[in-house]
Scaffold this motif. Structure first.
Motif, PDB file in Angstrom:
ATOM      1  N   SER A 147      32.258  47.263  44.572  1.00  0.00           N
ATOM      2  CA  SER A 147      31.191  46.623  45.356  1.00  0.00           C
ATOM      3  C   SER A 147      29.835  46.802  44.677  1.00  0.00           C
ATOM      4  CB  SER A 147      31.128  47.231  46.755  1.00  0.00           C
ATOM      5  OG  SER A 147      32.397  47.131  47.358  1.00  0.00           O
ATOM      6  N   ARG A 149      38.060  41.995  50.131  1.00  0.00           N
ATOM      7  CA  ARG A 149      37.962  41.872  48.668  1.00  0.00           C
ATOM      8  C   ARG A 149      37.665  40.394  48.423  1.00  0.00           C
ATOM      9  NH1 ARG A 149      38.925  47.390  47.496  1.00  0.00           N
ATOM     10  NH2 ARG A 149      40.736  48.091  48.617  1.00  0.00           N
ATOM     11  N   CYS A 150      36.789  40.100  47.512  1.00  0.00           N
ATOM     12  CA  CYS A 150      36.373  38.711  47.315  1.00  0.00           C
ATOM     13  C   CYS A 150      36.344  38.366  45.829  1.00  0.00           C
ATOM     14  CB  CYS A 150      34.999  38.500  47.952  1.00  0.00           C
ATOM     15  SG  CYS A 150      34.314  36.865  47.665  1.00  0.00           S
ATOM     16  N   ARG A 201      42.304  56.732  44.054  1.00  0.00           N
ATOM     17  CA  ARG A 201      42.272  55.864  42.864  1.00  0.00           C
ATOM     18  C   ARG A 201      42.478  56.713  41.620  1.00  0.00           C
ATOM     19  NH1 ARG A 201      39.380  50.627  43.129  1.00  0.00           N
ATOM     20  NH2 ARG A 201      40.011  49.802  45.139  1.00  0.00           N
TER      21      ARG A 201
HETATM   22  P1  ATP Z   1      37.066  51.252  47.098  1.00  0.00           P
HETATM   23  O1  ATP Z   1      36.817  52.019  45.826  1.00  0.00           O
HETATM   24  O2  ATP Z   1      36.852  52.103  48.287  1.00  0.00           O
HETATM   25  O3  ATP Z   1      38.354  50.517  47.134  1.00  0.00           O
HETATM   26  P2  ATP Z   1      35.413  49.123  46.028  1.00  0.00           P
HETATM   27  O4  ATP Z   1      34.064  48.693  46.421  1.00  0.00           O
HETATM   28  O5  ATP Z   1      35.551  49.754  44.674  1.00  0.00           O
HETATM   29  O6  ATP Z   1      35.923  50.089  47.174  1.00  0.00           O
HETATM   30  P3  ATP Z   1      36.775  46.727  45.069  1.00  0.00           P
HETATM   31  O7  ATP Z   1      37.892  45.984  45.666  1.00  0.00           O
HETATM   32  O8  ATP Z   1      36.929  47.258  43.699  1.00  0.00           O
HETATM   33  O9  ATP Z   1      36.420  47.874  46.124  1.00  0.00           O
HETATM   34  O10 ATP Z   1      35.482  45.765  45.060  1.00  0.00           O
HETATM   35  C1  ATP Z   1      35.053  45.087  46.227  1.00  0.00           C
HETATM   36  C2  ATP Z   1      34.530  43.718  45.903  1.00  0.00           C
HETATM   37  O11 ATP Z   1      33.374  43.809  45.043  1.00  0.00           O
HETATM   38  C3  ATP Z   1      35.479  42.807  45.136  1.00  0.00           C
HETATM   39  O12 ATP Z   1      36.411  42.186  45.975  1.00  0.00           O
HETATM   40  C4  ATP Z   1      34.510  41.791  44.540  1.00  0.00           C
HETATM   41  O13 ATP Z   1      34.109  40.838  45.510  1.00  0.00           O
HETATM   42  C5  ATP Z   1      33.303  42.660  44.214  1.00  0.00           C
HETATM   43  N1  ATP Z   1      33.323  43.050  42.795  1.00  0.00           N
HETATM   44  C6  ATP Z   1      34.029  44.061  42.230  1.00  0.00           C
HETATM   45  N2  ATP Z   1      33.809  44.127  40.897  1.00  0.00           N
HETATM   46  C7  ATP Z   1      32.948  43.126  40.605  1.00  0.00           C
HETATM   47  C8  ATP Z   1      32.318  42.647  39.400  1.00  0.00           C
HETATM   48  N3  ATP Z   1      32.529  43.232  38.217  1.00  0.00           N
HETATM   49  N4  ATP Z   1      31.493  41.571  39.500  1.00  0.00           N
HETATM   50  C9  ATP Z   1      31.258  40.984  40.682  1.00  0.00           C
HETATM   51  N5  ATP Z   1      31.818  41.378  41.837  1.00  0.00           N
HETATM   52  C10 ATP Z   1      32.639  42.431  41.818  1.00  0.00           C
END
Ligand code: ATP
Length: 323
Positions: free
Chosen positions: A105, A72-73, A172
């Motif tokens: 993501s 996560r970033c 989720r």
């Molecule tokens: P999962 O649903 O399986 O947990 P995900 O891709 O939804 O996966 P998240 O932790 O929500 O997981 O998002 C991963 C990464 O995407 C975040 O840590 C961040 O770096 C980036 N990210 C998420 N939302 C945004 C946003 N609105 N703008 C820019 N970057 C984002």
């Protein structure tokens, strides 16, 4: 497009490796260079990037997790963070990206693509199956199978002790894992975010089941905020029905692991090929989805809307089959 970068981001899902393999080999097949970006957007900012050849993705199709790691970033959510990521991309000569991950993501991909006019194609990599515009996501089938084999084991002990089990599964704010897991494992009910299960309805289902025909029951509960999770539901039921011997199992992270199912490997392989072909066709800012077994392009803005409907026929089927 001469060089693409590939990354996995957010929660890991079985089949991500099959997707990385497919993206890498399809790109090389078409004469495009590939850079593997480690730890999702974090690696794109810090430059944890490696040239990938076909052998980098040998012997990984059967492995769970992701060889590119994931993270996560929070920095990528900021304008400054994305500016750094863009600089790194340019320094490494990356012209386009394939992002494998969930709705977060793909939200990040959308922001980035809009700011810097970069061609990006997304692959739906999440066990939750919560991306709009695709029937399936990579990792969902494997997670479902993991849930079913766990519930089969819980059922053995539930029926021996005549207990009522609440089994919490991931997802989720989406009930696909809980609902389909319940049908596939023969559970009595599923408590999912899309259908606020009335308290009385739950009690009635359980009471009827117990009284009439059954000496044990299993209820799957989505981990979401709206359901409150299995612990909360169990506490409520225990208070009202002290005669039931209630237990809670939280399946947790085992749902994310394991060797991907054949279906997930095939899905990831097909989607990886489609991602590169989409970029070659000039597509950008779309997620590859699958609808009625045909691959489709879904704009990021649609995919991330979080309004994927649950199939009402399945809700009915579960109700009918649990008498
Ligand atoms: P999962 O649903 O399986 O947990 P995900 O891709 O939804 O996966 P998240 O932790 O929500 O997981 O998002 C991963 C990464 O995407 C975040 O840590 C961040 O770096 C980036 N990210 C998420 N939302 C945004 C946003 N609105 N703008 C820019 N970057 C984002």
């Amino acid at each position: 497009i001469k060089c693409i970068g590939v990354l996995t981001s957010g929660g890991d899902a079985p089949g991500m490796n099959a997707a990385i393999r497919s993206v890498t080999r399809t790109a090389i097949y078409h004469g495009i260079r590939v850079k593997g970006i480690y730890r999702g957007y974090k690696g794109l900012i810090t430059g944890e990037i490696e040239d990938f050849e076909t052998q980098h993705v040998s012997n990984i199709i059967q492995r769970g997790g992701t060889i590119l790691k994931t993270a996560r970033c929070p920095e990528f959510c900021t304008v400054e963070g994305r500016a750094l990521a863009h600089e790194t991309m340019r320094a490494h000569g990356i012209d386009a990206l394939v992002v494998i991950g969930g709705d977060g993501s793909l939200s990040g991909a959308r922001e980035f693509a809009e700011e810097y006019d970069i061609p990006i194609v997304g692959l739906p990599g999440t066990i939750d199956n919560d991306l709009y515009g695709t029937d399936l996501t990579i990792g969902y089938d494997t997670a479902l199978n993991t849930i079913v084999s766990a519930v089969d084991k819980i059922r053995d002990t539930a029926s021996s002790h005549e207990r009522l089990f609440f089994v919490e599964v991931m997802g989720r704010e989406a009930g696909f894992l809980a609902l389909n897991g319940a049908i596939a494992s023969g559970a009595e009910a599923a408590i999912i975010p899309e259908y606020a299960f009335e308290k009385d309805q739950l009690a009635e289902t359980i009471e009827n089941g117990f009284r009439k025909t059954k000496n044990s029951s299993i209820v799957l509960v989505s981990e979401s905020e709206s359901t409150g999770g299995a612990m909360k539901v169990a506490e409520r039921v225990e208070k009202e029905y002290p005669q039931f011997d209630v237990r809670v199992v939280i399946l947790g992270h085992i749902q994310r692991g394991g060797s991907p199912s054949a279906q997930d490997r095939i899905l990831a392989s097909r989607m990886g090929v489609a991602a590169i072909e989409a970029l070659l066709e000039g597509q950008r800012n779309v997620m590859i989805g699958i609808v009625n077994d045909a691959l489709v392009y879904v704009p990021f803005s649609k995919a991330i809307k979080k309004n994927k409907p649950i199939d009402e026929d399945l809700v009915d089927a579960l109700r009918i089959l649990s008498i």
